[in-house]
Design an enzyme around this catalytic site. Structure first.
Site, PDB file in Angstrom:
ATOM      1  N   LYS A  67     -44.837  -8.678  16.004  1.00  0.00           N
ATOM      2  CA  LYS A  67     -45.743  -7.986  17.059  1.00  0.00           C
ATOM      3  C   LYS A  67     -45.013  -7.936  18.435  1.00  0.00           C
ATOM      4  CE  LYS A  67     -50.175  -9.862  15.014  1.00  0.00           C
ATOM      5  NZ  LYS A  67     -51.262 -10.805  14.949  1.00  0.00           N
TER       6      LYS A  67
ATOM      7  N   GLY B 294     -45.652  -9.306   8.379  1.00  0.00           N
ATOM      8  CA  GLY B 294     -46.854  -9.606   9.196  1.00  0.00           C
ATOM      9  C   GLY B 294     -46.521  -9.777  10.585  1.00  0.00           C
ATOM     10  N   SER B 295     -47.091 -10.639  11.246  1.00  0.00           N
ATOM     11  CA  SER B 295     -47.201 -10.809  12.548  1.00  0.00           C
ATOM     12  C   SER B 295     -46.017 -11.021  13.560  1.00  0.00           C
ATOM     13  CB  SER B 295     -48.318 -11.881  13.049  1.00  0.00           C
ATOM     14  OG  SER B 295     -49.387 -11.572  12.861  1.00  0.00           O
ATOM     15  N   ALA B 296     -44.843 -11.460  12.684  1.00  0.00           N
ATOM     16  CA  ALA B 296     -43.606 -11.886  13.320  1.00  0.00           C
ATOM     17  C   ALA B 296     -43.154 -10.456  14.035  1.00  0.00           C
ATOM     18  CB  ALA B 296     -42.702 -11.998  12.283  1.00  0.00           C
TER      19      ALA B 296
END
Length: 690
Positions: free
Chosen positions: A380, A376-378
């Site tokens: 980014k 996921g967003s980790a």
């Protein structure tokens, strides 16, 4: 002095020399005479005696090297024990069974039961019935070889006979010993039963004359001082597998030696292996000892100083356990409860702690580098840097964050509509749409303007090339075997998949890769290989003190990000706003902490057993201005309901608190057998009092 006195002394000197020469002559004559007697008169007798002398060399296992943590606490020790060995000198099978029956009076073991071995054992016990299963005439008619006839007879043994044999508890005990006797190599001692009691050893030694081939030795088994902590990472020691026997023989091993078979024990086998001693026995052909054995002492293997901080490791394990089993989170897991933590020094790659929520087999610690998840967003931070370095975005550029309709149907959005966002806000509030724009611009696609997606396959390759520079999707270089590189989802002919890749919901990565990624950002773009071994030391006389350094393992820089350092600093600022910004997604967990952490939250939408769930993630480094620790936390398969939010953040807060608390005060790791149990009881008492 007068002339007369001088002459007297001169006369005495030749007389003394003559006497001396005469004595030397007599000694040499006696020596020559004796050599003649030995050579001529007794030569044949001594030659026959020499030929009758059998020199049997028995190897004495040397203890393996110890393992210490970074503060000198022994993690893996050697514990002396009594072991029963059996040396098969091509002994007839019936004699072997008889020895097994006698040995069974003192020790029992459990051995694997195989259909073939059970039939072989039955055939030995029931020879006449076994022969009658196929007549000699039938054997001749079928033109079977002895081996083929033997196999045919074994196959004809009735199943009820084998079932009855297995129901006989006593015969199964004898079978186990007999089978173990046959497992070893001829003429080499094979370990049959390890860790027997002193009383058992004494009884067996008193009866050795009735137990041909059996012996009692003192050897060592591995002792894990802190129980199951990191137990799987340390690895196992066992017999050489037949597939590897040629390799070990070529490297000077004996067939019956114990070797490291997994992880650190296997990876550093050549270092940990001791130099075996040996016992030379001199016997005649009847097996009678001619003189006392000669012992050649071996030496312990070299020791390893590992990078782990066992006291911190115990705090990390407790943080995972307390969070996962808390009333808030335990019932929120869609599948089995699960969580992972990796803590490392960004500048050296030293793994300070690595842990997983324990299942019954304690396998989960290995999943930190052998299992992978959508993160996921980790991730980014890597996408933002890809946009900066490729030139499709500049720091400060803004996009409008709102739900985006895909041309092939479906939508992509952030967790809420965020409006105008730059890179700092995109990281602070976790904008998916900003990342989607990075991916679209990499392939030259402009929503509402471009008529087609063009060569969007190129976008997959560009993003993955950037991610690889951080350690995502490629081996991290950790000094342990069986590392996973994650799962590359491929270049799927759906542009939407490329967009999902940009915010961590397509390819999978390991917790170790996630830790290396954030450590690379904390380390100003230098990617350092994680390591679990810090030093190799010579064995010391006092096991509580480290020996001399044999080898210092240097940090290994794998690559550096070839981009403007300003870009990396901007991403660091965005990470700091995650934990300290007014709308940071982890502000409530870290804004008031004294160690000034920076990090990135993540949520990946997944399915577990067909049910929707989330993988929660968090990466961080601290302190912000001078990073000395980087962490990655993964909590997979937890409910996507709001009540389950914050599990990864909670664990992260606890482990970073523990790291900085230990800098102020250390008590030392808790002994698994006593101190740890007392500590848990104290925690329970405190909870009850509250």
């Amino acid at each position: 002095m007068t002339t007369k006195n001088k002459k007297t002394k001169s006369n005495h000197l030749p007389i003394r020399l003559n006497i001396l020469f005469f004595l030397v002559f007599l000694l040499f004559s006696a020596l020559i005479l004796r050599l003649g007697v030995v050579q001529i008169v007794q030569g044949e007798e001594f030659q026959e005696q020499l030929e009758r002398t059998i020199n049997v060399s028995v190897p004495i296992d040397a203890p393996r090297g110890l393992m210490y943590d970074r503060y000198g606490n022994i993690l893996v020790d050697n514990e002396l024990q009594f072991t029963v060995t059996y040396t098969n000198r091509k002994t007839p099978q019936l004699e072997m069974i008889e020895t097994a029956r006698k040995l069974n009076e003192f020790v029992t073991i459990e051995s694997r039961r195989t259909e073939r071995d059970l039939r072989e054992y039955w055939a030995l016990l029931n020879h006449d019935e076994y022969i009658e299963l196929m007549s000699i005439e039938e054997e001749s008619e079928l033109e079977l070889s002895n081996a083929e006839a033997h196999t045919a007879r074994l196959d004809r043994i009735p199943e009820e006979e084998i079932d009855a044999l297995q129901e006989d508890e006593y015969e199964m005990q004898v079978y186990s010993l007999w089978r173990e006797f046959n497992t070893g190599y001829n003429d080499l001692p094979h370990k049959v039963a390890q860790g027997i009691t002193y009383e058992q050893a004494a009884l067996i030694m008193e009866n050795l004359e009735h137990l041909p081939g059996v012996d009692i030795i003192r050897d060592a088994e591995r002792k894990y001082i802190y129980g199951d902590s990191l137990r799987r990472v340390f690895g196992n020691v066992g017999s050489i597998q037949r597939d590897n026997i040629d390799y070990y023989l070529a490297n000077g091993y004996l067939r019956n030696e114990q070797v490291g078979t997994s992880y650190i024990e296997a990876q550093y086998e050549s270092v940990l292996r001791g130099r075996n001693g040996r016992l030379e026995n001199f016997m005649d052909q009847d097996g009678n000892f001619l003189r006392n054995p000669e012992e050649h002492v071996g030496s312990r293997g070299n020791d390893l100083v590992l990078t782990f901080d066992m006291e911190l490791q115990q705090h990390v394990e407790k943080a995972i356990k307390d969070t996962v089993e808390s009333e808030r989170y335990y019932s929120q897991f869609v599948g089995d409860p699960d969580a992972y933590v990796v803590m490392m020094e960004p500048h050296t790659g030293d793994i300070l702690a690595m842990a997983g929520y324990r299942d019954e087999a304690n396998r989960n610690v290995l999943t930190t580098f052998t299992g992978s998840f959508e993160m996921g967003s980790a991730i980014k931070g890597a996408t933002v840097l890809a946009g900066f370095d490729s030139g499709v975005f500049a720091p400060g550029d803004r996009v409008w964050d709102r739900t985006m309709n895909l041309s092939g149907g479906g939508t992509i959005s952030s967790h809420t509509t965020l409006g105008s966002v730059d890179h700092l806000t995109a990281l602070e509030r976790s904008s998916n749409i900003y990342m989607v724009y990075v991916a679209m611009r990499l392939i030259g696609y402009s929503p509402g303007v471009s008529s087609s997606w063009g060569n969007y396959y190129r976008g997959y390759d560009i993003l993955r090339d950037y991610y690889a520079q951080f350690g995502l999707g490629v081996p991290t270089g950790i000094d342990l075997p069986n590392e996973s590189a994650g799962i590359n989802g491929g270049n799927i002919p759906e542009p939407g998949r490329l967009l999902y890749l940009s915010f961590g919901q397509f390819d999978t990565y390991t917790p170790m890769q996630l830790a290396q990624y954030v450590a690379t950002i904390a380390n100003d773009g230098y990617r350092v290989a994680p390591r679990v071994v810090k030093e190799i030391r010579e064995p010391s006389r006092d096991r509580n003190e480290l020996g001399q350094i044999s080898q210092q393992v240097e940090p290994k820089i794998l690559n550096s990000l070839d981009m403007d350092p300003w870009y990396i600093d901007e991403v660091k600022k965005g990470f700091h706003r995650v934990t300290h910004g007014n709308q940071g997604t982890a502000r409530s967990f870290f804004a008031d902490r004294p160690y000034d952490a920076a990090g990135k939250t993540g949520t990946a939408q997944v399915f577990v057993d067909g049910k929707p769930a989330n993988n929660q993630t968090f990466v961080a480094f601290a302190p912000y201005d001078n990073p000395e620790v980087a962490i990655a936390v993964v909590v997979p398969g937890i409910s996507n309901q709001a009540s389950a939010s914050g599990a990864a953040n909670t664990i992260s807060q606890k482990v970073l608190d523990a790291y900085f608390d230990l800098k102020e005060e250390r008590r030392g790791p808790l002994n698994w057998d006593e101190d740890l149990l007392e500590d848990e009881e104290d925690d329970e008492d405190e909870e009850e009092s509250e």
